[in-house]
Motif scaffolding. Structure first.
Motif, PDB file in Angstrom:
ATOM      1  N   PHE A 386       0.827  -1.201   0.000  1.00 42.89           N
ATOM      2  CA  PHE A 386       0.000   0.000   0.000  1.00 42.89           C
ATOM      3  C   PHE A 386       0.867   1.259   0.000  1.00 42.89           C
ATOM      4  O   PHE A 386       0.455   2.296  -0.516  1.00 42.89           O
ATOM      5  N   GLY A 387       2.068   1.162   0.568  1.00 42.25           N
ATOM      6  CA  GLY A 387       3.000   2.273   0.448  1.00 42.25           C
ATOM      7  C   GLY A 387       3.411   2.486  -1.000  1.00 42.25           C
ATOM      8  O   GLY A 387       3.462   3.618  -1.493  1.00 42.25           O
ATOM      9  N   LEU A 388       3.695   1.392  -1.698  1.00 44.89           N
ATOM     10  CA  LEU A 388       4.014   1.482  -3.126  1.00 44.89           C
ATOM     11  C   LEU A 388       2.814   1.966  -3.927  1.00 44.89           C
ATOM     12  O   LEU A 388       2.955   2.683  -4.922  1.00 44.89           O
ATOM     13  N   TYR A 389       1.624   1.561  -3.493  1.00 42.47           N
ATOM     14  CA  TYR A 389       0.381   2.015  -4.132  1.00 42.47           C
ATOM     15  C   TYR A 389       0.279   3.540  -4.049  1.00 42.47           C
ATOM     16  O   TYR A 389      -0.030   4.215  -5.036  1.00 42.47           O
ATOM     17  N   ALA A 390       0.564   4.067  -2.857  1.00 39.63           N
ATOM     18  CA  ALA A 390       0.548   5.526  -2.687  1.00 39.63           C
ATOM     19  C   ALA A 390       1.678   6.174  -3.468  1.00 39.63           C
ATOM     20  O   ALA A 390       1.496   7.221  -4.106  1.00 39.63           O
ATOM     21  N   THR A 391       2.846   5.548  -3.445  1.00 40.93           N
ATOM     22  CA  THR A 391       3.994   6.112  -4.151  1.00 40.93           C
ATOM     23  C   THR A 391       3.770   6.115  -5.652  1.00 40.93           C
ATOM     24  O   THR A 391       4.071   7.092  -6.332  1.00 40.93           O
TER      25      THR A 391
END
Length: 448
Positions: A386-391
């Protein structure tokens, strides 16, 4: 290119290793209330009241305000792109989403409260757009932890409804906060009789939103889901540089063995950039292109959030029946078509009708995107993914604000909407080749 098949009718069928049964109702309610409270920032601060105050009243003129605001949001996008995966990796290591979400929530609250100091003078424009951008960055990081909790509290047969209901509650919370802001603060000082001199009533809206978010985030701080600590694992100290290297290795591994997931992250990044601009710039375009004042823009925002809540709630049920792919495609096509109508016909009633039509789609597609990712990600990688999703979303977050700024400079504020339409079209083109196996219809469980 095909993503892993979603779960079928059996509650025990795997879908990203989701639990076979959802969390207790109190936990789900607390999780949904956070969305209810947090949307005061998105709706009142970012979209329909405070951003309009900053760009239309604090700025020397509306077009200058819109361009400076767009630049600040672009910088905020780069900030999220750098921080979100790092915070996600840290959360996977710390295994305490609730604590991390609590801290980030309190930081957003403090930043909103600081907006009280933005006075209606051109010299305060930089402070205003900076505080909004900073709050946007912290809020995006908080959402990484918040979205990760969906994996803990939902089951394969309830994830769409839980996600959609919470997102709809966010719109309801935004509407209520917006109504209070308009009738309690803005209309000639509002029912509270706040002074309009020095824009104290408009600045007071920031304090309202800070208190609102704090109030409705407390239940999740107390009853939010806990993660079981990995007591047998000896962890080295968290090093940001090493974390970034691991994140890069994860992306490379996705390219080699999880290319469908990487494809989705890229496609979603593009269309979600357009989605974020819908509400970020809707109020600003309404003010600069159709002559709406702050109160009229807020009324439009109330209507937009009501219809968005209904659309998100309804399509959340469709998600559990047929999966997120048809929702994502259908809503993108609808928004592109409606946006083109608004651009082609310069009339306030067209902006109202088709603008509300666009609003009905925004929450549904974001909820469907969240559930699609939740269904396919294993628990150990939830926060990082989800961090990569936001990034990924922020890696191209310059695109829509940049296009809005360009079209605004070339053809005027109303044509800034074309930047959003182009971004959504690019996202649709990127998403279409991705195939997601259709779910088999099931009978909703009683415990949902």
């Amino acid at each position: 290119m095909t993503l892993p098949r979603e779960s079928g009718a059996s509650p025990a069928a795997p879908a990203g290793d989701l639990p076979s049964t959802p969390a207790p109702r109190r936990t789900i309610a607390a999780w949904s209330l956070w969305d209810f409270g947090s949307n005061a920032f998105n709706t009142v601060i970012l979209s329909f009241v405070f951003s309009v105050y900053v760009t239309d009243t604090v700025a020397a003129d509306a077009e200058t305000g819109q361009q400076v605001y767009a630049h600040a949001q672009t910088v905020a996008g780069f900030g999220v792109a750098l921080l979100a995966p790092l915070m996600g990796a840290w959360a996977d290591r710390v295994r305490n989403r609730r604590l991390l979400l609590t801290v980030s929530t309190l930081l957003v609250v403090a930043t909103m409260a600081a907006m009280w100091f933005v006075r209606p003078e051109q010299s305060y424009l930089l402070l205003g757009v900076t505080l909004i951008a900073l709050a946007s960055v912290i809020a995006e990081v908080a959402v990484v932890f918040y979205n990760g909790m969906l994996h803990q509290i939902s089951s394969p047969t309830t994830v769409g409804r839980i996600s959609g209901t919470a997102w709809a509650m966010g719109y309801v919370g935004g509407v209520i906060a917006l109504v209070i802001a308009v009738f309690g603060f803005m209309l000639d000082g509002g029912m509270l009789g706040l002074p309009t001199e020095d824009a104290a009533n408009a600045r007071g809206v920031a304090l309202l939103c800070a208190g609102w978010f704090l109030l409705f985030s407390v239940p999740l701080m107390i009853w939010g889901p806990r993660e079981a600590p990995e007591t047998e694992v000896v962890r080295e100290p968290f090093r940001p540089v090493q974390a970034y290297r691991e994140i890069i290795r994860r992306i490379v591994a996705m390219w080699r063995s999880e290319r469908s997931l990487l494809h989705f992250l890229v496609a979603a990044a593009i269309y979600r950039d357009g989605l974020s601009s819908v509400f970020s710039f809707a109020g600003i375009i309404a003010a600069s292109s159709y002559g709406m004042d702050t109160v009229q823009v807020a009324i439009f925002g109330i209507a937009a959030n009501v219809i968005a809540a209904v659309g998100t709630w309804a399509l959340g049920r469709v998600d559990d029946l047929f999966g997120p792919r048809p929702i994502i495609i259908g809503t993108l096509v609808t928004m592109i078509a409606f946006g083109l109508v608004i651009i082609a016909v310069d009339a306030t009633w067209v902006f109202w009708v088709f603008g509300l039509g666009i609003a009905a789609q925004v929450g549904a597609i974001q909820s469907a995107s969240r559930t699609l990712l939740t269904r396919i990600v294993p628990p150990k990688d939830v926060n990082e993914t989800f961090g990569l999703y936001a990034t990924a979303g922020r890696a191209v977050s310059f695109l829509s604000p940049f296009l809005i700024s360009v079209f605004t400079a070339l053809a005027g504020a109303r044509f800034g909407l074309l930047g959003i339409v182009v971004t959504l079209a690019l996202g649709l083109a990127a998403f279409l080749p991705l195939k997601v196996a259709r779910r088999e219809p099931h009978t909703p469980r009683a415990d949902s």
